[in-house]
Write a protein that holds these residues in place. Sequence first.
Motif, PDB file in Angstrom:
ATOM      1  N   ARG A 106       0.844  -1.185  -0.029  1.00 36.08           N
ATOM      2  CA  ARG A 106      -0.037  -0.198   0.027  1.00 36.08           C
ATOM      3  C   ARG A 106       0.942   1.338  -0.052  1.00 36.08           C
ATOM      4  O   ARG A 106       0.315   2.537  -0.233  1.00 36.08           O
ATOM      5  CB  ARG A 106      -1.107   0.108   1.340  1.00 36.08           C
ATOM      6  N   CYS A 107       2.032   1.218   0.228  1.00 33.69           N
ATOM      7  CA  CYS A 107       2.873   2.431   0.357  1.00 33.69           C
ATOM      8  C   CYS A 107       4.343   2.602  -0.289  1.00 33.69           C
ATOM      9  O   CYS A 107       4.720   3.545  -0.725  1.00 33.69           O
ATOM     10  CB  CYS A 107       3.060   2.707   1.919  1.00 33.69           C
ATOM     11  N   GLN A 108       5.066   1.509  -0.448  1.00 27.64           N
ATOM     12  CA  GLN A 108       6.189   1.559  -0.849  1.00 27.64           C
ATOM     13  C   GLN A 108       6.607   0.881  -2.179  1.00 27.64           C
ATOM     14  O   GLN A 108       7.526  -0.322  -1.853  1.00 27.64           O
ATOM     15  CB  GLN A 108       7.353   1.362   0.468  1.00 27.64           C
ATOM     16  N   ALA A 109       6.178   0.725  -3.144  1.00 30.37           N
ATOM     17  CA  ALA A 109       6.295  -0.151  -4.338  1.00 30.37           C
ATOM     18  C   ALA A 109       7.694  -0.120  -4.725  1.00 30.37           C
ATOM     19  O   ALA A 109       8.512  -0.718  -5.353  1.00 30.37           O
ATOM     20  CB  ALA A 109       5.323   0.195  -5.430  1.00 30.37           C
ATOM     21  N   TRP A 110       8.408   1.369  -4.500  1.00 32.50           N
ATOM     22  CA  TRP A 110       9.607   1.502  -5.053  1.00 32.50           C
ATOM     23  C   TRP A 110      10.594   0.946  -4.214  1.00 32.50           C
ATOM     24  O   TRP A 110      11.703   0.274  -4.918  1.00 32.50           O
ATOM     25  CB  TRP A 110      10.048   3.037  -5.146  1.00 32.50           C
ATOM     26  N   ASP A 111      10.280   0.346  -2.921  1.00 36.57           N
ATOM     27  CA  ASP A 111      11.217  -0.202  -2.155  1.00 36.57           C
ATOM     28  C   ASP A 111      11.241  -1.570  -2.624  1.00 36.57           C
ATOM     29  O   ASP A 111      12.385  -2.114  -3.041  1.00 36.57           O
ATOM     30  CB  ASP A 111      10.710  -0.278  -0.738  1.00 36.57           C
ATOM     31  N   ALA A 112      10.236  -2.314  -3.197  1.00 36.59           N
ATOM     32  CA  ALA A 112      10.067  -3.497  -3.701  1.00 36.59           C
ATOM     33  C   ALA A 112      10.950  -3.564  -4.917  1.00 36.59           C
ATOM     34  O   ALA A 112      11.794  -4.558  -5.118  1.00 36.59           O
ATOM     35  CB  ALA A 112       8.720  -3.896  -3.813  1.00 36.59           C
ATOM     36  N   TRP A 113      10.956  -2.426  -5.929  1.00 37.13           N
ATOM     37  CA  TRP A 113      11.578  -2.461  -6.867  1.00 37.13           C
ATOM     38  C   TRP A 113      13.228  -2.585  -6.735  1.00 37.13           C
ATOM     39  O   TRP A 113      13.878  -3.131  -7.509  1.00 37.13           O
ATOM     40  CB  TRP A 113      11.156  -1.258  -7.806  1.00 37.13           C
ATOM     41  N   PHE A 114      13.519  -1.750  -5.608  1.00 34.43           N
ATOM     42  CA  PHE A 114      14.856  -1.542  -5.305  1.00 34.43           C
ATOM     43  C   PHE A 114      15.448  -2.877  -4.886  1.00 34.43           C
ATOM     44  O   PHE A 114      16.656  -3.255  -5.270  1.00 34.43           O
ATOM     45  CB  PHE A 114      15.316  -0.245  -4.679  1.00 34.43           C
ATOM     46  N   ASP A 115      14.631  -3.488  -4.022  1.00 40.31           N
ATOM     47  CA  ASP A 115      15.009  -4.577  -3.591  1.00 40.31           C
ATOM     48  C   ASP A 115      15.279  -5.838  -4.361  1.00 40.31           C
ATOM     49  O   ASP A 115      16.023  -6.773  -4.547  1.00 40.31           O
ATOM     50  CB  ASP A 115      13.947  -5.199  -2.428  1.00 40.31           C
ATOM     51  N   ILE A 116      14.404  -6.156  -5.369  1.00 38.56           N
ATOM     52  CA  ILE A 116      14.362  -6.819  -6.562  1.00 38.56           C
ATOM     53  C   ILE A 116      15.716  -6.568  -7.495  1.00 38.56           C
ATOM     54  O   ILE A 116      16.238  -7.417  -7.657  1.00 38.56           O
ATOM     55  CB  ILE A 116      12.819  -6.642  -7.486  1.00 38.56           C
ATOM     56  N   ASN A 117      15.680  -5.409  -7.536  1.00 39.20           N
ATOM     57  CA  ASN A 117      16.970  -4.824  -8.451  1.00 39.20           C
ATOM     58  C   ASN A 117      18.117  -5.224  -8.027  1.00 39.20           C
ATOM     59  O   ASN A 117      19.029  -5.741  -8.514  1.00 39.20           O
ATOM     60  CB  ASN A 117      16.886  -3.221  -8.531  1.00 39.20           C
ATOM     61  N   ARG A 118      18.430  -5.365  -6.594  1.00 41.94           N
ATOM     62  CA  ARG A 118      19.912  -5.144  -5.964  1.00 41.94           C
ATOM     63  C   ARG A 118      20.057  -6.827  -5.489  1.00 41.94           C
ATOM     64  O   ARG A 118      20.878  -7.256  -5.493  1.00 41.94           O
ATOM     65  CB  ARG A 118      20.008  -4.242  -4.741  1.00 41.94           C
ATOM     66  N   THR A 119      18.957  -7.553  -5.067  1.00 39.31           N
ATOM     67  CA  THR A 119      19.126  -8.790  -4.472  1.00 39.31           C
ATOM     68  C   THR A 119      18.591 -10.046  -5.391  1.00 39.31           C
ATOM     69  O   THR A 119      18.979 -11.047  -5.410  1.00 39.31           O
ATOM     70  CB  THR A 119      18.212  -9.108  -3.155  1.00 39.31           C
TER      71      THR A 119
END
Length: 290
Positions: A209-222
Amino acid sequence: KAKTEFRKAMDNEYGVIREADESVAVSTASGYTNPLGEINLVWNEAYMGAPMESILNGYEDPRREIYFATCQDEQFAGEYRGIRQGTCFAHNYYNTLSKLKVTQQTDAVLMPAAEVWFLRAEAALRGWTDESVKTCYEEGVMASFRQYGILQSDAYLESDLLPADFVDTYDMENDITARCQVSPRWLESADRDTKLEKIITQKWIASTRCQAWDAWFDINRTGIPEVSEYTTDGDPDDYVLGTLAYNPNSSLAKGQFAHRFIYSKESLDYNTNAPTKVPAITEPLWWHKK
């Protein structure tokens, strides 16, 4: 460098966010309108996704009822059902499934305490601190629960439940076996990658509900979840639930992920800080470490 920046943030004189009521959010009390609520209620385009259904239903996660509404279709009353992203259809059956519970008046959370705890858990897993990975992980889950007024988390943290296979409500060709195979319970005996997947999975749930960009960065780096070789125009039976599908019209090759944003023509033409040599969007940044 990532370790240095993390330590700098952890050791600052003001401390870090610890409690659920310390979360950073944009309030709607002064007239701000949550754009996700607009997309949800006006555009009618925010529904539970298949991976979210798989994980929340499999875990019997009590945050389901906070994040999503149950189905409007009387045939599935009281159930939480989602839809696979990219599903093509010429009907409106799916609009009776689980909608997001966000309105224009819902405060927009930018950083909850749970995120900070999961960052600390990952840092401890990498050996950047001497904190207990298990403690930070469990504090993250509890902070997420408390953020929504859920006070009982002991049973959840002891749960060995796994994500459920996704069964499409209307088209069995979209049925997919669950990709995520980690449970909520922390296992000290698990290998490093399994522990990291547990942390990132719970961080992903907490950011709903709030931090889709965090999920994107986590996928990006891990690399969690994985980028598959499956193309969005391919056979649905070849798709693995929870992986990122490859668009055949993309400039990326199969299995690649965009690590960078594209520089706009205006930035390249007029911004004196723009690089003279633009790196490829697949070129990793300094923080790309699994």
